[in-house]
Design a protein around this motif. Structure first.
Motif, PDB file in Angstrom:
ATOM      1  N   PHE A  84      -6.135  44.617  47.103  1.00 33.84           N
ATOM      2  CA  PHE A  84      -7.000  43.510  46.692  1.00 33.84           C
ATOM      3  C   PHE A  84      -7.514  43.715  45.266  1.00 33.84           C
ATOM      4  N   GLN A  85      -7.661  44.956  44.854  1.00 31.76           N
ATOM      5  CA  GLN A  85      -8.065  45.260  43.477  1.00 31.76           C
ATOM      6  C   GLN A  85      -6.889  45.094  42.527  1.00 31.76           C
TER       7      GLN A  85
ATOM      8  N   ARG B  52      -8.964  40.883  54.333  1.00 30.74           N
ATOM      9  CA  ARG B  52      -9.812  41.526  53.317  1.00 30.74           C
ATOM     10  C   ARG B  52     -11.181  41.891  53.874  1.00 30.74           C
TER      11      ARG B  52
ATOM     12  N   SER C 196      -5.532  53.579  55.244  1.00 29.63           N
ATOM     13  CA  SER C 196      -6.851  53.268  54.684  1.00 29.63           C
ATOM     14  C   SER C 196      -6.981  53.743  53.242  1.00 29.63           C
TER      15      SER C 196
ATOM     16  N   ASP D 130     -10.550  56.608  41.228  1.00 30.36           N
ATOM     17  CA  ASP D 130      -9.448  56.870  42.154  1.00 30.36           C
ATOM     18  C   ASP D 130      -8.536  57.936  41.553  1.00 30.36           C
TER      19      ASP D 130
ATOM     20  N   SER E 121     -11.159  44.939  57.497  1.00 28.20           N
ATOM     21  CA  SER E 121     -10.170  46.011  57.354  1.00 28.20           C
ATOM     22  C   SER E 121     -10.035  46.855  58.616  1.00 28.20           C
TER      23      SER E 121
ATOM     24  N   PHE F 190      -5.668  50.674  51.208  1.00 29.18           N
ATOM     25  CA  PHE F 190      -5.988  49.302  51.594  1.00 29.18           C
ATOM     26  C   PHE F 190      -6.668  48.527  50.464  1.00 29.18           C
ATOM     27  N   ASP F 191      -7.722  49.080  49.889  1.00 24.96           N
ATOM     28  CA  ASP F 191      -8.490  48.353  48.868  1.00 24.96           C
ATOM     29  C   ASP F 191      -7.676  48.068  47.619  1.00 24.96           C
ATOM     30  N   ARG F 192      -6.714  48.911  47.324  1.00 23.08           N
ATOM     31  CA  ARG F 192      -5.918  48.708  46.105  1.00 23.08           C
ATOM     32  C   ARG F 192      -5.150  47.392  46.142  1.00 23.08           C
TER      33      ARG F 192
END
Length: 682
Positions: A399-400, A328, A392, A407, A331, A395-397
């Protein structure tokens, strides 16, 4: 998604009454037989049931009790349930008393005996006159009682006289802290070592070793437990086939296999089944992961991420949180994995991951991380897996576990385009997409265009509705001016893709696309098709030959002035050169360039700029000689410089490192004349 009015009951960590794992029944029978070999009148023996957290030890304890049957009296002693160390002996005595419900005198003696576990000296205040008086009373009371060994012998004889074989089961020994653990072991091997009273302790060896080490017994913890537990039984590992069934059931719960799942997707799925089977060593680990995946399934669908990747990451979060947290927070380290990375680079990555693993084996953790971030192979495009964590964009999704408000939903975007492909216009998804594309948030618009282009990249056909939609978006974004150039250029790219498909599928005739889009846009679509490398070059040239022929026919039949005024002159000439092997259109200006004056006129139209982008943007004036010579063809005789009328003096101008593209007509003409002279045209 499961009906909210009838949700699945949450998973409980309560132990099962009976193990359903192959081989466990036979194992508990062996343990029960060994316990049952203790005869009436035998001294206290300690058995151990050793296994990691969640391995099913409590269920196995119940199985052992069942197999012992009525020949034994079993009591459960829970030392971790008391408030302090001093209460452990009292809890033990209370549990042991349950084995003798009819022997009231024995139970009374047991209660008196409990004082050896909670020394009365702890009750003495340390200051004041009252403290001195109370201390004297307590010490006086204790001196009236017999010594421990004397009271122990009497009590042990009384218990033996009951002719009952008692098994004290102590579960979750590994929940205790250092002081509590040492107090428990003192009870088992000293205070509670009565005839006919035996013990079965369940614990995780690694945890107990760690607790004992923390109390200052480093290097001696394992040997210490060997002195306490005479017969340790290691819980058998779960068979690989059972762990594979667990893993497959987890994946089936969140990503059922469809009839249209390809071989590549099935291969990826089997790879993850294998990795999870290595990592899910205990029933509790499997149940926890399954419960997490079922609970998050609704959010997973909304996040539009890959279910297999999300399962692998969730396992890392639950079982190896330090690894999950490292991913996390770092990245770039993981998204930078590339095909062909040096072996040393990959070894360092694996060593880093291993250093973060605090429990269990590092291998499944390393394989899970590799599964998430390894570069796509040749068959990746056919697996049907979208929203991979190694990209990329997504990636954040992971963890969200959801879509951020700003978005763009791939699912709704793709649905809008599929409907447009079927000439269904005005859908809600299409209207929402248009609002995003033309809305005030330029970055979100750009992201939506990127999503569209990626989705349409492998399409083999288009529709008039898609063409209309793309053209309208391009037109409205272009009208917003240079401040929105970053998204209007993406819209041009998308439109170019759709134009090429319309030509390829003959959805629109050559005359139709020329009339509708004009030559500059058509040239851009041809070059875009070539850059994509998805189509054969000869096919692209063949499709655009008709457009080139139409343009050449137009310019041959108009005045030289009209041709030189065309904004697409240089680009179309370059395009003509590109398809020369299909048909040669060189010399389309030759019949109209008949003097030095018209030669300079023509050359002036081929004065252009090279753009250089670095810390800033600068321009160099350039003469497009290749295009000029192609347009001119074979002009045999050179002209005399004296044939050109002398113009008024031209002001000085820079030809390199310019800040703009602005040249006066006289400056353009001067640069063209100098270029012709330098190249031998005069």
């Amino acid at each position: 998604m499961r009906n909210k009015t009838n949700p699945m009951p949450p998973w409980s960590d309560e132990s099962r009454e009976q193990s359903d794992i192959a081989g466990r029944y036979e194992f508990t029978r062996v343990v029960a037989n060994r316990v049952d070999s203790c005869v009436d009148g035998q001294g206290s023996t300690v058995f151990g049931l050793v296994g990691p957290w969640g391995s099913g030890k409590t269920t196995l304890l119940k199985d052992v009790v069942r197999q012992l049957g009525n020949n034994w009296t079993t009591v459960w002693f829970s030392p971790w349930s008391v408030a302090d160390v001093g209460s452990i002996t009292a809890e033990f005595v209370s549990a042991l008393s349950e084995a003798f419900p009819q022997a009231s005198s024995l139970k009374k003696k047991l209660t008196t005996y409990s004082r050896f576990g909670a020394p009365m000296l702890k009750m003495i205040p340390v200051v004041g006159g009252t403290a001195s008086a109370l201390a004297a009373d307590v010490i006086s009371e204790m001196t009236k009682r017999p010594a421990w060994h004397s009271e122990f012998r009497t009590l042990s004889d009384d218990i033996a006289a009951q002719h009952k074989r008692v098994l004290v089961i102590v579960d979750d020994v590994d929940r205790l802290d250092g002081d509590e653990l040492r107090s428990l072991l003192r009870v088992v091997r000293l205070l509670g070592r009565f005839t006919n009273v035996h013990y079965l302790l369940a614990y995780d060896q690694a945890t107990v070793d760690g607790v004992l080490n923390a109390t200052g017994m480093s290097g001696e913890s394992s040997e210490f437990m060997e002195k306490i537990v005479q017969y340790p039984f290691e819980v058998p590992p779960v068979p690989t086939v059972v762990r594979r069934r667990w893993s497959r059931a987890i994946l089936d719960a969140v990503s059922p296999v469809g009839e249209d799942s390809g071989a590549e997707h099935a291969e990826d799925r089997e790879d993850l089944v294998r990795i999870l089977a290595l990592g899910l060593e205990t029933p509790r680990a499997a149940e926890r992961l399954k419960e997490q995946m079922i609970s998050l399934n609704g959010l997973l669908a909304e996040a539009e991420v890959d279910a297999l990747d999300f399962t692998a990451l969730t396992w890392l979060r639950i079982a190896h949180h330090q690894v999950w947290d490292h991913i996390r927070l770092n990245s770039l380290d993981y998204l930078s994995w590339r095909e062909g990375d040096a072996g040393e680079t990959q070894n360092k990555r694996m060593q880093c991951i291993e250093s973060l693993v605090t429990r269990g084996h590092a291998r499944p953790v390393q394989e899970a991380v590799t599964y998430l971030f390894k570069p796509a192979g040749l068959g990746a495009g056919f697996s049907g897996r979208q929203g991979r964590m190694r990209l990329s964009r997504y990636f954040d999704r992971y963890f969200q576990v959801g879509l951020a408000d700003d978005d763009v939903s791939e699912r709704r975007t793709q649905n809008a385009l599929r409907l447009l492909d079927s000439d269904v216009v005005g859908s809600q998804d299409a209207e929402e997409l248009k609002q995003i594309l033309l809305g005030p948030d330029g970055e979100r618009s750009s992201l939506a265009l990127e999503t569209i282009i990626n989705f349409r990249r492998h399409r083999q056909q288009t529709s008039l509705s898609v063409l209309d939609f793309a053209e309208n978006v391009r037109t409205e974004l272009s009208a917003m001016g240079k401040t929105q150039l970053f998204r209007s250029s993406s819209a041009e790219h998308w439109l170019a893709q759709e134009i090429f498909l319309s030509l390829k599928t003959r959805l629109v005739s050559t005359e139709g696309v020329i009339a509708r889009f004009g030559y500059p846009t058509l040239v851009a679509s041809g070059y875009a098709a070539q850059r994509s490398r998805r189509y054969d070059t000869s096919e692209i040239k063949s499709l655009y030959t008709g457009i080139v022929e139409s343009w050449v026919s137009e310019v041959r039949n108009e005045s030289l002035h009209s041709t030189l005024a065309r904004p697409e002159l240089i680009h179309m000439t370059s395009f003509c050169i590109w398809i020369t092997d299909v048909k040669d259109h060189s010399g389309f200006l030759s019949k109209r360039v008949t003097s030095a004056l018209t030669l300079v006129d023509a050359a002036t139209a081929f004065v252009s700029f090279n753009e250089w982008v670095g810390a800033g943007v600068s321009y160099d004036v350039t003469f497009r000689e290749e295009e000029f010579r192609f347009a001119l063809g074979n002009v045999a005789r050179p002209y005399a410089l004296s044939e050109i009328p002398s113009d008024a003096k031209v002001s000085d101008y820079e030809v390199t490192d310019r800040k703009d593209r602005e040249l006066t007509d006289g400056q353009r003409r001067d640069f063209a004349t100098q270029s012709l002279h330098a190249r031998g045209f005069f």
